[in-house]
Design a protein around this motif. Structure first.
Motif, short mmCIF file in Angstrom:
data_model
loop_
_atom_site.label_atom_id
_atom_site.label_comp_id
_atom_site.label_asym_id
_atom_site.label_seq_id
_atom_site.Cartn_x
_atom_site.Cartn_y
_atom_site.Cartn_z
N LEU A 1 0.85 -1.19 0.00
CA LEU A 1 0.00 0.00 0.00
C LEU A 1 0.88 1.23 0.00
N ARG A 2 0.57 2.15 -0.91
CA ARG A 2 1.39 3.34 -1.10
C ARG A 2 0.49 4.57 -1.17
N ILE A 3 0.89 5.63 -0.48
CA ILE A 3 0.17 6.90 -0.53
C ILE A 3 0.61 7.67 -1.76
N GLU A 4 -0.37 8.22 -2.50
CA GLU A 4 -0.08 9.02 -3.69
C GLU A 4 -0.49 10.48 -3.41
N PRO A 5 0.35 11.23 -2.68
CA PRO A 5 -0.06 12.55 -2.18
C PRO A 5 -0.33 13.58 -3.27
N ALA A 6 0.22 13.40 -4.46
CA ALA A 6 0.01 14.37 -5.52
C ALA A 6 -1.40 14.31 -6.11
N LYS A 7 -2.20 13.32 -5.72
CA LYS A 7 -3.50 13.11 -6.34
C LYS A 7 -4.65 13.73 -5.57
#
Length: 219
Positions: free
Chosen positions: A45-51
């Motif tokens: 699981l990875r956070i995609e903060p730019a989205k």
């Protein structure tokens, strides 16, 4: 090779877990209604903060993690959240499974700092799957689950807050080296202080003068 697809249909906080825990509901499909005897998965699981967009207060809270907002075009990179195994029992065509993810409230961890900095909305997550599939209608085949299997998930900030408040209502954490923690324990014992809160407030008062006491605190 059996074509597998993954999607996340929801996420909730587990109120009965011993520690902070999120439970993601997954839908797994096998193309052409294929028979799958079992899946042994690795789930990242990875956070995609730019989205997502950020309110000014959120941007200020995340400055320590990503730098000043003016630099976010180059610093708002994915953040590793968790990597957990999952075993899925046999199914034909489609099934649902729960992915249990233990969490931490250690604010030295980038993922925790990110979630803690959100005032509302959703945290955009990317779920990456790999592992082994045991398939076959009349026999038994072992197939890899390719690394390009993925799903997106929107984790509501409210769900994260609910999970943390179930275990640490109104509290936060500070991680210290063992020798510093031992020194604090010795100070607490020497002064017969009733709690860690009282210990920290006594030290702050000694350094800077009287410290306001929160309602319900005992010093």
């Amino acid at each position: 090779m059996t074509e597998l697809g993954f999607s996340c249909t929801g996420v909730r906080a587990d109120p009965y877990a011993a520690g902070p825990t999120l439970v993601f509901r997954l839908r797994i499909t096998a193309a052409d209604n294929a028979r799958v005897h079992a899946l042994a998965l690795r789930c990242q699981l990875r956070i995609e903060p730019a989205k997502r967009r950020y309110e000014p207060a959120e941007a200020a809270a995340l400055t320590g993690l990503f730098g000043e907002p003016a630099r976010w075009g180059s610093t708002l990179n994915p953040v590793q959240f968790a990597q957990v195994p999952l075993t899925v029992p046999g199914f034909t065509g489609e099934t649902e499974a729960e992915l249990v993810v233990p969490c931490s409230y250690d604010l030295d961890l980038a993922a925790t700092r990110y979630f803690d900095g959100l005032a509302g909305g959703d945290a955009p997550l990317l779920m990456l799957f790999s592992g082994t599939a045991f398939t076959g209608e009349g026999g038994f085949r072992v197939e890899p689950v390719p690394w390009d299997r993925e799903a997106t998930c929107a984790l509501p900030a409210a769900v994260w807050r609910e999970m943390i408040d179930q275990h640490f209502p109104g509290c936060g954490w500070v991680r210290l080296p063992r020798e510093d923690l031992a020194a604090l324990l010795e100070y607490r014992s020497r002064h017969a202080l009733p709690s860690w809160e009282a210990t920290v407030r006594a030290l702050l008062a000694a350094a800077d003068g009287p410290v306001p006491v929160a309602e319900g605190s005992v010093l």
